[in-house]
Design a protein around this motif. Structure first.
Motif, PDB file in Angstrom:
ATOM      1  N   PHE A 163     -59.765 -19.185 -14.314  1.00  0.00           N
ATOM      2  CA  PHE A 163     -60.795 -18.388 -14.995  1.00  0.00           C
ATOM      3  C   PHE A 163     -61.055 -17.098 -14.217  1.00  0.00           C
ATOM      4  O   PHE A 163     -61.122 -16.004 -14.797  1.00  0.00           O
ATOM      5  N   ASN A 164     -61.186 -17.198 -12.908  1.00  0.00           N
ATOM      6  CA  ASN A 164     -61.422 -16.014 -12.083  1.00  0.00           C
ATOM      7  C   ASN A 164     -60.202 -15.096 -12.051  1.00  0.00           C
ATOM      8  O   ASN A 164     -60.332 -13.869 -12.007  1.00  0.00           O
ATOM      9  N   PHE A 165     -59.019 -15.696 -12.086  1.00  0.00           N
ATOM     10  CA  PHE A 165     -57.796 -14.901 -12.064  1.00  0.00           C
ATOM     11  C   PHE A 165     -57.669 -14.025 -13.303  1.00  0.00           C
ATOM     12  O   PHE A 165     -57.149 -12.900 -13.221  1.00  0.00           O
ATOM     13  N   ILE A 166     -58.125 -14.514 -14.440  1.00  0.00           N
ATOM     14  CA  ILE A 166     -58.022 -13.743 -15.677  1.00  0.00           C
ATOM     15  C   ILE A 166     -58.700 -12.386 -15.526  1.00  0.00           C
ATOM     16  O   ILE A 166     -58.200 -11.360 -16.004  1.00  0.00           O
ATOM     17  N   GLY A 167     -59.824 -12.355 -14.832  1.00  0.00           N
ATOM     18  CA  GLY A 167     -60.508 -11.088 -14.600  1.00  0.00           C
ATOM     19  C   GLY A 167     -59.663 -10.133 -13.774  1.00  0.00           C
ATOM     20  O   GLY A 167     -59.613  -8.931 -14.049  1.00  0.00           O
ATOM     21  N   LEU A 168     -58.965 -10.666 -12.757  1.00  0.00           N
ATOM     22  CA  LEU A 168     -58.105  -9.837 -11.923  1.00  0.00           C
ATOM     23  C   LEU A 168     -56.905  -9.327 -12.716  1.00  0.00           C
ATOM     24  O   LEU A 168     -56.461  -8.190 -12.537  1.00  0.00           O
TER      25      LEU A 168
END
Length: 239
Positions: A163-168
């Motif tokens: 989930f956090n990677f999607i933002g990156l």
């Protein structure tokens, strides 16, 4: 010295990430750019290495040229590949775990962060083990670890790191490839810190995964370059 053929893919059998416990995280919306880039990344996951494809052969040759620019490769099947940490004379047999993506990751590392790539390849820093991890095969394991950690085989990641990677990924289309380089550098630093030998590689990789998950969860990480461990790609040594 590297380990026996059975060493490759040891991490492949480890369990995948725990899923979110709340439905609100399963139905999060993606921006158009996030959705487009995630789809492209997932398409890359499904491409096997094909030794008969000219572009795959060229990529493999390019990896050798980046790693050993002053050494002529005698052939795509050659005992020379063992110098890079492949298990045998034919690297294509090692790509079965992660396909062409793992070669792309190694080549991106060599071209984008050549100083760090060479430092890890040649084991230039630290008190190294008598039986070192094989560089190239370790790289395949790092690719696989990231795929599992980020839950990339799901339609959309259902774990917190993913989930956090999607933002990156929305900020940088190369986020996965850069994260790979970060993870590889983290793994090597952890290897040295643990005074590990090749039989302990899976443990080192698991510790690396845990550390990377923590960094991805930091509130002030909005770009891949904000990860604390990104600095490992910009320094000449770990000291």
């Amino acid at each position: 010295m590297v380990g026996p053929r059975a060493w490759v893919g040891g991490i492949f059998s480890r369990p995948s990430n725990r899923r979110f416990g709340s439905d609100k995280y399963l139905n999060y919306a993606l921006t158009p750019i996030q959705e487009e880039r995630l789809q492209k990344l997932q398409e890359r996951l499904g491409v096997p290495y094909d030794a008969t494809r000219a572009d795959h052969q060229e990529a493999l040759q390019a990896l050798w040229d980046a790693a050993f620019p002053n050494v002529r490769l005698k052939g795509l099947i050659s005992e020379q590949w063992k110098d890079m940490g492949w298990q045998g004379a034919n690297p294509s047999t090692d790509f079965r775990g992660c396909g062409f993506l793992s070669l792309e990751n190694l080549l991106f590392f060599a071209r984008t962060y050549p100083a760090t790539f060479n430092r890890l390849l040649l084991k230039q820093v630290g008190d190294r083990a008598e039986w070192e991890y094989p560089f190239a095969v370790a790289g395949i394991n790092v690719t696989y670890m990231l795929i599992q950690m980020l839950d990339l085989h799901s339609g959309r990641p259902r774990c917190l790191p993913g989930f956090n990677f999607i933002g990156l990924l929305g900020e940088d289309e190369n986020a996965f490839d850069i994260l790979y380089c970060v993870a590889f550098a983290m793994m090597d630093a952890q290897w040295l810190a643990m005074h590990a030998s090749y039989m302990e590689f899976n443990e080192v990789l698991q510790v690396t995964r845990t550390q990377l998950e923590r960094e991805l969860s930091l509130e002030d990480v909005h770009r891949i370059q904000d990860l604390p461990a990104y600095n490992m790609l910009c320094i000449s040594s770990y000291n």
